[in-house]
Design an enzyme around this catalytic site. Structure first.
Site, PDB file in Angstrom:
ATOM      1  N   GLN A 112      18.790 -42.990  58.245  1.00 51.62           N
ATOM      2  CA  GLN A 112      19.159 -44.509  57.903  1.00 51.62           C
ATOM      3  C   GLN A 112      19.673 -44.890  59.160  1.00 51.62           C
ATOM      4  OE1 GLN A 112      20.477 -45.514  54.120  1.00 51.62           O
ATOM      5  NE2 GLN A 112      19.166 -44.135  53.130  1.00 51.62           N
ATOM      6  N   CYS A 113      20.994 -44.567  59.523  1.00 54.38           N
ATOM      7  CA  CYS A 113      21.875 -44.752  60.720  1.00 54.38           C
ATOM      8  C   CYS A 113      21.632 -43.894  61.759  1.00 54.38           C
ATOM      9  CB  CYS A 113      23.269 -44.897  60.809  1.00 54.38           C
ATOM     10  SG  CYS A 113      24.332 -43.209  60.550  1.00 54.38           S
ATOM     11  N   LEU A 410      42.426  -5.187  66.038  1.00 53.07           N
ATOM     12  CA  LEU A 410      41.680  -4.960  64.827  1.00 53.07           C
ATOM     13  C   LEU A 410      40.394  -4.592  65.153  1.00 53.07           C
ATOM     14  CD1 LEU A 410      41.293  -4.592  61.872  1.00 53.07           C
ATOM     15  CD2 LEU A 410      40.978  -7.036  61.761  1.00 53.07           C
ATOM     16  N   VAL A1086      21.403 -59.317  54.757  1.00 54.22           N
ATOM     17  CA  VAL A1086      21.053 -59.048  56.386  1.00 54.22           C
ATOM     18  C   VAL A1086      19.639 -59.324  56.421  1.00 54.22           C
ATOM     19  CG1 VAL A1086      21.287 -57.976  58.343  1.00 54.22           C
ATOM     20  CG2 VAL A1086      23.160 -57.604  56.824  1.00 54.22           C
ATOM     21  N   LEU A1263      19.475 -54.871  48.779  1.00 59.10           N
ATOM     22  CA  LEU A1263      19.597 -53.686  47.806  1.00 59.10           C
ATOM     23  C   LEU A1263      20.839 -52.644  48.623  1.00 59.10           C
ATOM     24  CD1 LEU A1263      15.971 -52.621  46.871  1.00 59.10           C
ATOM     25  CD2 LEU A1263      17.668 -53.820  45.464  1.00 59.10           C
ATOM     26  N   GLU A1265      24.003 -52.783  48.497  1.00 63.14           N
ATOM     27  CA  GLU A1265      25.341 -52.432  47.858  1.00 63.14           C
ATOM     28  C   GLU A1265      25.332 -52.141  46.329  1.00 63.14           C
ATOM     29  OE1 GLU A1265      28.563 -55.514  49.641  1.00 63.14           O
ATOM     30  OE2 GLU A1265      26.479 -56.495  48.950  1.00 63.14           O
TER      31      GLU A1265
END
Length: 1333
Positions: A112-113, A410, A1086, A1263, A1265
């Site tokens: 997506q982003c 160790l 948007v 869609l 939110e």
């Protein structure tokens, strides 16, 4: 003496460095020195996986090459000698060929982003280099260290599953039914309706994986490893020396010479201490390829493992051993494996060493308690010779007589085999199941006398409950000789609680939860041992009852799978018309190859400067003085900007650029340091000395704000009906409240900007990661006292935003621009993750108080609700959040008599702001909590009460906007049917009746999400479309691409309107230079608004060119463009959409603020562990009305990603503040967003058939939110499960609901004999470590 050369390879290219800075990490070296910007900065602490690269090492002894993923942010380049580094750019690109991983990630809609994508690609690539056909378990394990905030992970799993055996098949290991066909209880899945949808992708298109085509390991490095005599390498700078011994003798010599220097293998312990705690080591010793540190020696007595083996190697070794040895000898190994499967992510496990994990002795170490109870010993070496010490509680407490001496090394660890009648168990509980530090962990071991069930030896250790691992030695001693029965258990719990104590103010908080876990784990151990005794001697020990047996099973996920039902394209639609088709995100390929350019990926500008902020350490104080002298004297520091420099340009509304005389929250910007490098700027910032004087009152919580009447503005109010009269006729009245915690945006790309002065007329260019370029343009212009036309803001893409890149981004951009203008040089500012979380506020914490009147049949007749949001120290978006909360609070319900009021509280926290959903996720949860309580009081299921009170036909909202609820009710019915609610609810009841310590719950939640921006002006949009003479088009619009795919949808719009192939349409980004006066990108609109503007521009062009096209209908766009040019017809057009008709009158309490509503419903089923508070989402079904989907692939991604983000909000994402207002949770190690382990095992998403909405773009719906709120179906399913546990224990009445429902809250709500045993601290008798806000 000349310093030695550092030699390694990157993507097949030789790299030689002569002057190496030992403090340089691989990530900045790749990004700044080699300009390989595909590897991203996400957190800087190895917690997110964005910086994943693959390291390959050749072992000359075994003649083998080991490929493994690492976090580049924690990998010092000095540790890379002789290695081959592979980054995302090295496996494929758009110029040559794509790697199959890159291709499938893109084509399966897994980005997506795109900011996390290179890390995801490299984690998967590293897995495939070792396992070309991995299992699903290997796949999910490989991705366990990678975070994604956008997708919800499911499409990433889908892409990676195509590489698995039989494309991810489990080979019928589960119930004999294929994992890809499993439904409820292994039956054939999802038979209802059997609707068919076109595939979102076709595996037939994918190129096959060919391991022979991978980059070969550089032969030169093999020759060097084989032939070059080993010699210690020393790299040094003015501050630090890095010593890399290559033999054990040299290592011992170096440790003798520098006894205070830490020995590091993976830098996963020392690195975070250096970065986040300011620890500095002038000398570091880092062994390289010392064979003795990697030994594997198996004998009849046990296993000896080299201290230099990585934790992932240890995991592989133990996996092999437990398959070969009898179970009774591998008790300790199995317990270690249990924790290794969840410890950190694959990258950290491949970097961290066994020895480093042991010697670091962190308080929450998962392995040390087990190694200690398992009687392990440590083999040490120094110049004085060899020595062996027990890995005991005394060693873990660093007691001098039991610790390593400063000169000792160790070398290896002895892990004994377990014996007959010996049992070892491991327990841990964290905020998240995987890649999360334990809240409490434990190792427990018991040895019985031969055949008698009488305790001979007992050892119990806990992590997370003290400054180091704590043992219950005295308790164990008192229990020796006791039989293993319930009387012993009861005594053991009381003894352990008396010995392992926590103060009420203990660091980390969760004190009562930790006390409960201490004895809950002991109970689990008791049962596990009983089960083991039954196996050893079936005749003597009875089987555990089903009720008790349920306490032992972990909540592990089965293999993840999903079904999707989306919309078919109309058969009459032209094949070349892309609208409604699952088009791949047009940046998907570039995301997967690392070629997508984000703000901080932009090349350095000549003489570029770097800016970092000094922030307030006090929540409410007067600034007495600021001393800049020491910081200004440091090399490379150019300037420090304070409020005095800004003169009168310091305040915009309630927002202040830089603090003047007071600070109002921790994290408020005080001044800005400018230097010639990012490192120097950050170092100088630490030397700025600010003196404060605390002020009163200190207001942090909503309750404190109410007490002090600290509000930003007067109340907002909406009312319908006659509430007071309706209460008089109600059968019952109840009052309640719910507190909802805040949420961090956690966008993967932190706040970033680059400001470049143009050197003429004061012009300035701002390249920034923002949702609102116009706002930045305005504030920068006002700060610099320029006209707006001289300030241009450019955004190509944003690496996630979710509402968090508006207000504070503008403030920081204005300060950065001021610095750039003052010095006439470019200035870059990129926040580190901790800075970002400290400075920028997230989702508003929320308090809802309700009084509800209802009838016995569940009808709600009166509701009076008060909403309060914690706005923080400045107004920001708080008033709008409260307004949207009030407007949307009815969700899906018709309340005939409703009064709702809201206040935005002013507190001394960083200003909270917009976050996906904008008030509705909080306000809606208040309403659903109220409905749930009504159902409980009426003796009905919540789903019945929801159905009774739901809008069903044409109706009016409480603000008098008319709408039709037909589609809402259709979503509800469809969801109830598809999820088989009745059958599964019955199955849940049966499960709960048979299991005391595990409970299941179900919840179905409806959704009515209003979409709109509240006013016409805020909804206007513009676009610009050019057609060029070759027939191609360039489109610009005012929307920001931040992962939602708006640019892809805009190109789809142009393609449909102009009947032009999508390949001929290009979109460069968003700029105030091409499309001015834009609104913020957000609010789910948007694509709606900008799409209508783009459509308008295209139609303008078509109308203008119609005479030309009609004369040559068979021509091409190249023909038409040339003809238009020849005829002097413009090939450019501006498109404009004035905005939807939106209004709300708050004085009258009515209006038409929203254009349309998104409807949906979600059903979730969960299972909880009543002893630990853990939970697992078994299945989620979502039904959505999306109108007519423009791009189903993108829309499904939005719904699914929003749901997972909402699930995180309501379950595991928890912000932690000190009583002084200091944010503790400043990165992925402290703040847990959902990871792959958290997603539902099953997920089914269905879109209703297309519906027409004349005013929207092609009848589509936004869609972005709405799906967040559906995450509360998990919240209420958990509530349902907890209620079942409480009812079984005879606890009646409601319990106070708070969100998020973390493991702590779940466990403490499941009251039982263990919660009653723990000591309780009197309120006011201590100062808590943290407070809820």
């Amino acid at each position: 003496m000349d310093p030695p050369q550092l030699l390694f390879y990157v993507n097949g290219q030789k790299v030689v460095e002569n002057n190496v800075d030992p403090e340089m990490m691989l990530l900045p070296y790749l990004r700044k020195n080699l300009r390989l910007t595909g590897t991203k900065y996400g957190c800087g602490g190895g917690g997110c996986g964005a910086c994943t690269v693959m390291i390959s090492r050749y072992n000359p002894s075994t003649k083998s090459i080991r490929h493994h993923p690492v976090n580049a942010c924690l990998t010092p380049i000095c540790s890379l000698y002789g290695t081959a580094v592979t980054t995302v750019e090295g496996i494929g690109n758009t110029r040559t060929r794509l790697h199959p991983v890159q291709e499938r990630i893109a084509k399966c809609h897994s980005t997506q982003c795109g900011f996390c994508t290179p890390g995801m690609v490299m984690s998967m690539y590293a897995l495939l280099r070792n396992h070309p056909e991995p299992s699903l378990d290997q796949l999910t394990d490989a991705l366990g260290g990678n975070l994604c905030r956008c997708t919800g992970y499911r499409p990433i799993i889908d892409a990676c599953k195509t590489f698995c055996r039989a494309s991810g098949c489990c080979e019928s290991k589960e119930n004999g039914v294929c994992c890809l066909d499993q439904g409820i209880n292994g039956s054939a899945e999802f038979q209802e309706g059997d609707e068919t949808s076109p595939e979102l992708f076709s595996e037939k298109e994918f190129q096959p994986l060919d391991p022979t085509q991978e980059l070969i390991f550089p032969p030169e490095l093999m020759r060097i490893a084989e032939k070059q005599p080993p010699k210690t390498r020393v790299f040094y700078s003015n501050r630090m020396t890095w010593i890399s011994p290559v033999t054990l003798e040299e290592l011992v010599e170096a440790k003798f010479k520098y006894p205070g220097a830490p020995i590091v293998m993976g830098y996963t312990s020392v690195g975070p201490e250096v970065k986040f705690k300011g620890v500095f080591h002038p000398i570091i010793i880092s062994p390289d390829r010392i064979e003795e540190l990697s030994i594997i020696n198996q004998t009849g007595d046990g296993l000896t493992l080299g201290a230099g083996l990585s934790l992932d190697q240890v995991k592989d070794i133990l996996t092999d051993v437990v398959q070969k040895l009898p179970e009774e000898t591998t008790q300790t190994y199995r317990a270690l494996l249990k924790h290794l499967r969840t410890l950190a992510g694959s990258q950290i496990r491949n970097m961290a060493s066994l020895g480093g994990h042991i010697v670091s002795r962190h308080l929450d170490s998962d392995l040390n308690p087990l190694l200690a109870v398992g009687n392990c010993t440590l083999n040490l070496l120094s110049k004085d010779g060899k020595r062996q010490i027990p890995l005991s509680e005394q060693f873990l407490r660093k007691c001098p007589d039991s610790d390593l001496k400063p000169q000792e090394v160790l070398v290896s660890v002895n892990i004994p085999c377990s014996r007959k009648w010996e049992f070892v168990s491991a327990f841990r509980q964290a905020q998240r199941q995987q890649n999360a530090l334990a809240i409490v962990n434990s190792g427990m071991r018991v040895l019985f006398r031969e055949g008698g069930g009488v305790i001979k030896e007992l050892s119990i250790l806990y992590g997370g409950v003290g400054p180091t691992t704590i043992g219950a030695k005295n308790s164990c001693q008192k229990l020796i000789g006791r039989p293993w029965n319930e009387e012993m258990l009861d005594t053991a719990c009381r003894l352990v609680l008396d010995e392992v104590t926590l103060a009420g103010s203990a660091p980390g908080g969760k004190v009562e939860f930790k006390r409960t876990l201490i004895i809950s784990f002991l109970f689990k151990f008791y049962l596990e041992v009983l089960q083991g005794l039954k196996r050893e001697d079936p005749g003597h020990y009875p089987s555990l009852t089903n009720n008790y047996e349920s306490a032992l099973e972990d909540l592990h996920s089965k293999h993840h799978w999903r079904t999707l039902t989306h919309q078919n394209v109309d058969s009459m639609q032209l094949p070349q018309d892309p609208i409604g088709r699952p088009i791949m995100h047009l940046s998907g390929i570039k995301h997967a190859t690392g070629e997508a350019i984000y703000c901080d990926d932009m090349p350095a500008v000549d003489r570029e400067l770097f800016l970092t902020f000094v922030t307030s350490s006090r929540a409410h104080a007067k600034i007495v003085s600021i001393d800049l002298s020491e910081a200004l004297s440091l090399p490379g520091v150019v300037d420090i900007i304070t409020a005095d420099h800004l003169q009168d340009a310091t305040t915009f509304g309630t927002e202040t650029l830089l603090a003047t005389d007071k600070v109002h929250c921790v994290g408020q910007l005080v001044c800005a340091v400018i230097a010639d490098s990012e490192t120097r700027a950050k170092q100088a910032a630490k030397h700025v000395k600010v003196v404060y004087r605390d002020l009163e009152p200190l207001i942090l919580t909503i309750e404190e704000a109410i007490q002090h009447k600290s509000f930003f503005e007067s109340e907002r109010k909406l009312e319908c009906g006659n509430v007071d009269e309706a209460f008089k006729i109600a059968d019952q009245i109840l009052e309640g409240e719910i507190h909802i915690g805040g949420q961090e945006h956690f966008y993967m790309e932190t706040q970033s900007m680059l400001v470049v002065p143009k050197g003429e007329d004061g012009e300035i260019d701002i390249y920034v990661s923002t949702q609102f370029p116009k706002h930045i343009q305005d504030i920068v212009a006002a700060t610099l006292k320029l006209s707006v036309n001289k300030v241009m803001c450019h955004v190509r893409r944003v690496g996630g935003a979710f509402g968090g890149k508006v207000g504070k981004t503008s403030i920081m951009a204005a300060i950065t621009a001021f610095a750039a203008s003052k010095h006439g040089r470019a200035v870059r500012c990129t926040l580190e993750r901790g800075e970002d979380m400290l400075i920028t506020g997230g989702r508003h914490p929320y308090l809802g108080k309700y009084k509800v009147g209802f009838m016995r049949d569940g009808r709600i007749v009166a509701l009076d609700v008060e909403h309060y949001c914690n706005g923080g120290s400045s107004l920001d978006e708080s008033l709008w959040v409260i307004e949207m909360g009030l407007l949307k609070m009815d969700n899906a319900y018709k309340f005939p008599n409703l009064r709702c009021r809201g206040w935005a509280c002013r507190t001394n926290l960083p200003s909270h702001t917009a976050l996906r959903g904008f008030g509705f996720p909080q306000a809606g949860l208040v309403t659903e909590a109220c409905v749930t309580e009504v159902a409980i009081r009426c003796g009905l299921s919540p789903e019945q009460v929801r159905t009774i009170n739901m809008y069903k036909q044409i109706d009016n909202t409480h603000y008098k906007q008319e709408f039709s609820a037909k589609t809402l009710f259709e979503c509800w019915r469809e969801c109830m049917a598809k999820c088989s609610y009745s059958e599964r609810k019955t199955a849940v009841g049966k499960f709960n009746a048979e299991n005391s310590w595990k409970k299941r719950g179900m919840a179905v939640i409806p959704l009515k999400f209003p979409v709109g921006v509240g006013s016409v002006a805020m909804g206007q949009a513009a676009a610009l479309v050019h057609i060029y003479l070759d027939g191609s088009a360039l489109v610009s619009h005012g929307g920001i691409e931040m992962g939602q795919g708006v640019h892809t949808k805009m190109i789809q719009v142009v393609s449909r309107e102009l009947k032009m192939p999508m390949s001929s349409v290009h979109l460069r980004g968003t700029s105030t230079e091409t499309v001015p006066n834009t609104n913020a990108s957000g609010g789910s609109v948007v694509a709606d608004l900008n799409g209508l503007a783009v459509k308008d521009a295209c139609q303008t062009l078509l109308k203008r060119l119609e005479p030309i096209i009609s004369k040559n209908p068979q021509g091409t766009w190249k023909d038409w463009a040339q003809t238009a040019f020849d005829q002097s017809v413009s090939l450019s057009a501006v498109g404009y959409f004035r905005g939807y008709e939106s209004n709300i009158n708050w004085e009258k309490g009515e209006g038409h603020p929203f254009e349309y509503f998104v409807y949906g419903a979600a059903c979730s089923e969960v299972e909880i562990d009543c002893l630990t508070g853990d939970h697992k989402n078994i299945r989620t079904d979502i039904v959505m009305d999306v109108g007519h989907s423009i791009n189903p692939a993108l829309d499904i991604g939005q719904v699914e990603g929003a749901f997972i983000q909402g699930m995180g909000l309501y379950t595991i994402e928890e912000l932690s503040y000190s009583p002084q207002g200091i944010l503790y949770s400043r990165g992925p190690n402290q703040y847990k967003i959902p990871a792959i382990c958290d997603i539902p095992t099953e997920m089914h998403i269905s879109f209703l058939p297309p519906s027409e909405h004349s005013n929207t773009l092609y009848s589509s719906k936004g869609l972005g939110e709405s799906g967040v709120f559906l995450g509360c179906s998990v919240f209420f399913a958990i509530h349902d499960a907890v209620r079942a546990a409480r009812q079984e224990r005879g606890i009646s009445g409601p319990w106070k609901l708070t969100s998020p429902l973390t493991p702590e809250k779940i466990r403490m709500a499941c009251e039982d004999k263990f919660t009653k045993m723990i000591p309780r601290d009197e309120p006011g008798s201590y100062v808590p470590w943290n407070i809820p806000v």
